[in-house]
Motif scaffolding. Sequence first.
Motif, PDB file in Angstrom:
ATOM      1  N   VAL A  92     -10.378   3.966  -8.278  1.00 43.18           N
ATOM      2  CA  VAL A  92     -10.578   4.271  -9.691  1.00 43.18           C
ATOM      3  C   VAL A  92      -9.889   5.611  -9.943  1.00 43.18           C
ATOM      4  O   VAL A  92     -10.120   6.583  -9.213  1.00 43.18           O
ATOM      5  N   TYR A  93      -9.057   5.651 -10.951  1.00 44.52           N
ATOM      6  CA  TYR A  93      -8.292   6.855 -11.284  1.00 44.52           C
ATOM      7  C   TYR A  93      -8.916   7.543 -12.500  1.00 44.52           C
ATOM      8  O   TYR A  93      -9.223   6.885 -13.506  1.00 44.52           O
ATOM      9  N   TYR A  94      -9.080   8.864 -12.383  1.00 48.90           N
ATOM     10  CA  TYR A  94      -9.726   9.660 -13.417  1.00 48.90           C
ATOM     11  C   TYR A  94      -8.803  10.768 -13.913  1.00 48.90           C
ATOM     12  O   TYR A  94      -8.153  11.458 -13.129  1.00 48.90           O
ATOM     13  N   CYS A  95      -8.813  10.955 -15.196  1.00 53.47           N
ATOM     14  CA  CYS A  95      -8.144  12.080 -15.833  1.00 53.47           C
ATOM     15  C   CYS A  95      -9.099  13.279 -15.816  1.00 53.47           C
ATOM     16  O   CYS A  95     -10.325  13.101 -15.965  1.00 53.47           O
ATOM     17  N   ASN A  96      -8.563  14.478 -15.671  1.00 56.94           N
ATOM     18  CA  ASN A  96      -9.407  15.670 -15.516  1.00 56.94           C
ATOM     19  C   ASN A  96      -8.759  16.891 -16.145  1.00 56.94           C
ATOM     20  O   ASN A  96      -7.537  17.042 -16.101  1.00 56.94           O
TER      21      ASN A  96
END
Length: 115
Positions: A92-96
């Motif tokens: 799962v890829y998350y923006c931060n």
Amino acid sequence: QVQLVESGGGSVQPGGSLRLSCAASKNIFRFDIMAWYRQAPGKQRDLVARVFSDNSAEYLNSVHGRFTISRDNAKNTLYLQMDSLKPEDTAVYYCNLVWMGSTYWGQGTQVTVSS
């Protein structure tokens, strides 16, 4: 407060490509650093890439040369172009981003690389 909304995940075969997008609710020119993280099942969340306000970037060694992070200030959007994808990129890829002492995360988008 900043809202981050990711999109662009999906399933792809090894060697394929995907482009992730992260739309921010505020003008992103004010954010010095924006980043993408990923988390595979049972593993910690790792920094994949980050981009600075001068558009310089840093990458996790295992994605260097395959992934490209970029930011479009006019569209308030962060991107992650992922090429030559491998099964080990599945996560799962998350923006931060960090702003005014607070850390903000998107809801995440699933990337699955499998034949």
